[in-house]
Design an enzyme around this catalytic site. Structure first.
Site, PDB file in Angstrom:
ATOM      1  N   ASP A  13       0.821  -1.224   0.000  1.00 13.76           N
ATOM      2  CA  ASP A  13       0.000   0.000   0.000  1.00 13.76           C
ATOM      3  C   ASP A  13       0.851   1.269   0.000  1.00 13.76           C
ATOM      4  O   ASP A  13       0.413   2.312   0.478  1.00 13.76           O
ATOM      5  CB  ASP A  13      -0.956   0.033   1.214  1.00 13.76           C
ATOM      6  CG  ASP A  13      -1.806  -1.216   1.317  1.00 13.76           C
ATOM      7  OD1 ASP A  13      -2.356  -1.626   0.284  1.00 13.76           O
ATOM      8  OD2 ASP A  13      -1.904  -1.787   2.420  1.00 13.76           O
ATOM      9  N   ARG A  18       0.954   3.975  -8.505  1.00 18.91           N
ATOM     10  CA  ARG A  18       1.047   5.376  -8.910  1.00 18.91           C
ATOM     11  C   ARG A  18       2.424   5.673  -9.522  1.00 18.91           C
ATOM     12  O   ARG A  18       2.546   6.384 -10.516  1.00 18.91           O
ATOM     13  CB  ARG A  18       0.781   6.238  -7.670  1.00 18.91           C
ATOM     14  CG  ARG A  18       0.774   7.731  -7.891  1.00 18.91           C
ATOM     15  CD  ARG A  18       2.026   8.394  -7.412  1.00 18.91           C
ATOM     16  NE  ARG A  18       1.874   9.839  -7.451  1.00 18.91           N
ATOM     17  CZ  ARG A  18       1.909  10.564  -8.560  1.00 18.91           C
ATOM     18  NH1 ARG A  18       2.058   9.977  -9.721  1.00 18.91           N
ATOM     19  NH2 ARG A  18       1.783  11.877  -8.508  1.00 18.91           N
ATOM     20  N   HIS A  41      -3.479  -2.045  -6.788  1.00 17.67           N
ATOM     21  CA  HIS A  41      -2.709  -0.837  -7.050  1.00 17.67           C
ATOM     22  C   HIS A  41      -3.657   0.210  -7.602  1.00 17.67           C
ATOM     23  O   HIS A  41      -4.256   0.022  -8.658  1.00 17.67           O
ATOM     24  CB  HIS A  41      -1.587  -1.117  -8.047  1.00 17.67           C
ATOM     25  CG  HIS A  41      -0.484  -1.954  -7.485  1.00 17.67           C
ATOM     26  ND1 HIS A  41       0.522  -2.490  -8.253  1.00 17.67           N
ATOM     27  CD2 HIS A  41      -0.223  -2.328  -6.209  1.00 17.67           C
ATOM     28  CE1 HIS A  41       1.352  -3.168  -7.472  1.00 17.67           C
ATOM     29  NE2 HIS A  41       0.912  -3.088  -6.235  1.00 17.67           N
ATOM     30  N   THR A 239       2.831 -12.500   2.844  1.00 17.15           N
ATOM     31  CA  THR A 239       2.194 -13.016   1.640  1.00 17.15           C
ATOM     32  C   THR A 239       2.858 -14.350   1.309  1.00 17.15           C
ATOM     33  O   THR A 239       3.719 -14.830   2.054  1.00 17.15           O
ATOM     34  CB  THR A 239       2.294 -12.016   0.478  1.00 17.15           C
ATOM     35  OG1 THR A 239       1.424 -12.442  -0.582  1.00 17.15           O
ATOM     36  CG2 THR A 239       3.705 -11.858  -0.030  1.00 17.15           C
ATOM     37  N   THR A 298      -8.241  -3.959  -2.226  1.00 13.89           N
ATOM     38  CA  THR A 298      -8.924  -5.207  -2.567  1.00 13.89           C
ATOM     39  C   THR A 298     -10.103  -5.472  -1.656  1.00 13.89           C
ATOM     40  O   THR A 298     -11.195  -5.798  -2.119  1.00 13.89           O
ATOM     41  CB  THR A 298      -7.938  -6.386  -2.493  1.00 13.89           C
ATOM     42  OG1 THR A 298      -6.917  -6.201  -3.467  1.00 13.89           O
ATOM     43  CG2 THR A 298      -8.647  -7.713  -2.757  1.00 13.89           C
ATOM     44  N   ARG A 301     -10.774  -2.915   3.692  1.00 13.94           N
ATOM     45  CA  ARG A 301     -10.520  -2.888   5.134  1.00 13.94           C
ATOM     46  C   ARG A 301      -9.755  -1.629   5.525  1.00 13.94           C
ATOM     47  O   ARG A 301      -8.858  -1.190   4.791  1.00 13.94           O
ATOM     48  CB  ARG A 301      -9.707  -4.119   5.556  1.00 13.94           C
ATOM     49  CG  ARG A 301     -10.438  -5.424   5.468  1.00 13.94           C
ATOM     50  CD  ARG A 301      -9.562  -6.595   5.891  1.00 13.94           C
ATOM     51  NE  ARG A 301      -8.445  -6.807   4.980  1.00 13.94           N
ATOM     52  CZ  ARG A 301      -7.535  -7.764   5.126  1.00 13.94           C
ATOM     53  NH1 ARG A 301      -7.603  -8.577   6.161  1.00 13.94           N
ATOM     54  NH2 ARG A 301      -6.561  -7.901   4.251  1.00 13.94           N
ATOM     55  N   ARG A 303      -6.956   0.592   7.047  1.00 10.62           N
ATOM     56  CA  ARG A 303      -5.560   0.339   7.358  1.00 10.62           C
ATOM     57  C   ARG A 303      -5.214   0.891   8.730  1.00 10.62           C
ATOM     58  O   ARG A 303      -5.718   1.935   9.139  1.00 10.62           O
ATOM     59  CB  ARG A 303      -4.660   0.973   6.290  1.00 10.62           C
ATOM     60  CG  ARG A 303      -4.813   0.336   4.918  1.00 10.62           C
ATOM     61  CD  ARG A 303      -4.079   1.096   3.835  1.00 10.62           C
ATOM     62  NE  ARG A 303      -4.313   0.476   2.518  1.00 10.62           N
ATOM     63  CZ  ARG A 303      -4.352   1.131   1.378  1.00 10.62           C
ATOM     64  NH1 ARG A 303      -4.168   2.438   1.365  1.00 10.62           N
ATOM     65  NH2 ARG A 303      -4.567   0.498   0.246  1.00 10.62           N
ATOM     66  N   SER A 407       5.939  12.415  -4.159  1.00 14.37           N
ATOM     67  CA  SER A 407       4.576  12.538  -4.668  1.00 14.37           C
ATOM     68  C   SER A 407       3.764  13.458  -3.759  1.00 14.37           C
ATOM     69  O   SER A 407       3.727  13.267  -2.538  1.00 14.37           O
ATOM     70  CB  SER A 407       3.912  11.166  -4.740  1.00 14.37           C
ATOM     71  OG  SER A 407       2.550  11.283  -5.058  1.00 14.37           O
ATOM     72  N   VAL A 408       3.115  14.460  -4.366  1.00 15.47           N
ATOM     73  CA  VAL A 408       2.300  15.416  -3.598  1.00 15.47           C
ATOM     74  C   VAL A 408       0.828  15.298  -3.972  1.00 15.47           C
ATOM     75  O   VAL A 408       0.034  16.194  -3.707  1.00 15.47           O
ATOM     76  CB  VAL A 408       2.796  16.864  -3.811  1.00 15.47           C
ATOM     77  CG1 VAL A 408       4.182  17.054  -3.239  1.00 15.47           C
ATOM     78  CG2 VAL A 408       2.757  17.243  -5.293  1.00 15.47           C
ATOM     79  N   GLY A 409       0.445  14.176  -4.572  1.00 16.28           N
ATOM     80  CA  GLY A 409      -0.945  13.951  -4.959  1.00 16.28           C
ATOM     81  C   GLY A 409      -1.033  12.770  -5.895  1.00 16.28           C
ATOM     82  O   GLY A 409      -0.009  12.258  -6.379  1.00 16.28           O
TER      83      GLY A 409
END
Length: 418
Positions: A13, A18, A41, A239, A298, A301, A303, A407-409
């Site tokens: 996550d 992105r 994703h 996983t 998915t 739920r 986080r 990343s700002v968005g």
């Protein structure tokens, strides 16, 4: 052109989709090399907002071939739905699906669900998509390979072989198991549901080798993060595959891969969904979760939310052998008055921090200065508030690896390159 591997530094996550969507503009192929339908994703672009589960995030570049590698477990009905969704948005699908990948069947999802119910409070927090049973069957040499969809007589034979072995065990362990589909019925269903994408099944190594020889740019996309790796993660709350960059070549169909860049994606705060211990968990996290939209792609739920964990993240960066870091969602920290970074742990067994559930660990924090300015319009590092710059630089110093992207968005243009 370089081969670039995009992996997670945390528990998943982190925003890998992105980053891949951003980088795929210059890629000839976007390749998923492990995992299946058990994580999503989220990608926001000109086509809309998508939660991809099996298709690589580079699917939206018309010049980019999307590859589902042999290291994946593929849920056939879900893949059909996913392809239909992106096609409906106007995306022209260019796809290669490995004949060596393993099918994840509805029976595997049932087995996954029955085991979680049997475990009760001790459950693993599975998404119940059947991923662990599908990988387990592969290891036990009872898996159903995607390539057998092209050989119906072999497909039927292998399904009979698998059911003769599996069903007595399931009915003995789970008295409520009522699965009654015959091998013939399962074969017919598989051939029907896979019809929209069977033409894409091939030995993916061959087209990838051609791209390599033509000096094409290849982009490799992992699912989840280092803390969930089957070998190096928080076992057994992991996983069922290897999520590290070292597996990218094997899981993609290019075992001799030597990537030029390994980008570890890290979130600017901590979050985790499913079973596990988040050492830096916030006491009050509901509002922050809501404003940051931190829900599983998915399962939906919520986080678990925490402050940035430099100990766990550096461990993940090292496991990934990262050459650089992409830091995501820093815009979500705007307005946070209590901003801090966990710089170490206190307690027993701190030398083994990726298994926090086996030890009583407590975080040691370094207080950071917050900022109140809206940074979603910033396009250079220097245009960020000084406090935001300092936050990024402090994380960079703690990681020992350059933060090359901030990343700002969620939009493609909301990416600061350093």
């Amino acid at each position: 052109m370089p081969s670039i591997v995009v992996v997670g530094a945390n528990w998943g996550d982190e925003g890998k989709g992105r980053i891949v969507d951003f980088l795929a503009a210059d890629a000839s192929a976007s390749i998923r090399f492990q995992g299946g339908n058990n994580a999503g994703h989220t990608v926001v672009n000109d086509f809309g907002t998508f939660k991809l589960h099996q298709l690589p995030s580079g699917i939206f570049n018309p010049d980019c071939t999307a590859v589902l590698g042999p290291g994946m477990v593929i849920s056939p009905a879900a893949l059909t739905e996913e392809i239909a969704e992106v096609k409906a948005a106007g995306v022209s699908v260019k796809l290669h699906i490995s004949d060596r990948a393993t099918l994840c069947l509805p029976l595997h999802a049932l087995e996954d669900t029955l085991e979680e119910e049997r475990l009760g409070d001790g459950a693993y927090g599975s998404t119940r998509q059947g991923i662990a049973p599908a990988y387990g069957d592969r290891v036990m040499k009872k898996g159903i390979l995607v390539g057998w969809l092209m050989q119906p007589e072999v497909l039927l034979e292998r399904i009979k072989f698998m059911l003769d072995w599996k069903m007595p065990q399931l009915k003995a362990l789970y008295p409520s198991c009522d699965f009654s589909q015959s091998a013939e019925e399962m074969t017919a269903w598989l051939l029907e549901v896979s019809a929209p994408w069977r033409e894409f099944i091939c030995n993916v190594t061959e087209p990838l080798k051609v791209m390599q020889s033509n000096n094409a740019s290849l982009l490799f996309e992992a699912q989840l993060g280092a803390g969930r790796d089957l070998v190096y993660g928080e076992y057994p709350w992991t996983t069922s595959s290897n999520v590290t960059a070292a597996y990218a070549g094997i899981g993609s169909g290019l075992p001799a891969l030597r990537p030029e860049r390994i980008i570890a994606v890290a979130k600017s705060f901590s979050s985790s969904v499913g079973t596990g211990t988040l050492v830096t968990a916030m006491e009050e996290q509901d509002n922050f979760r809501e404003t940051s939209n931190e829900y599983g792609a998915t399962t939906g739920r919520p986080r678990d939310m925490g402050y940035f964990d430099a100990v766990a993240t550096r461990n993940g960066v090292e496991l990934q052998a990262a050459t650089e870091i992409a830091l995501t969602k820093i815009d979500c920290l705007t307005g946070m008055t209590d901003l801090k970074i966990c710089v170490s742990y206190e307690g027993e067994h701190t030398q083994n921090p990726i298994w926090p559930q086996t030890a009583a660990l407590s975080p040691v924090y370094e207080q950071m200065q917050g900022w109140s300015e809206d940074i979603t319009g910033c396009r250079t590092f220097e245009s960020l508030p000084e406090a935001a710059q300092h936050y990024v630089l402090r994380i960079e110093a703690l990681m020992g690896v350059t933060i090359s992207m901030v990343s700002v968005g969620p939009e493609r243009e909301q990416m600061i390159l350093r």
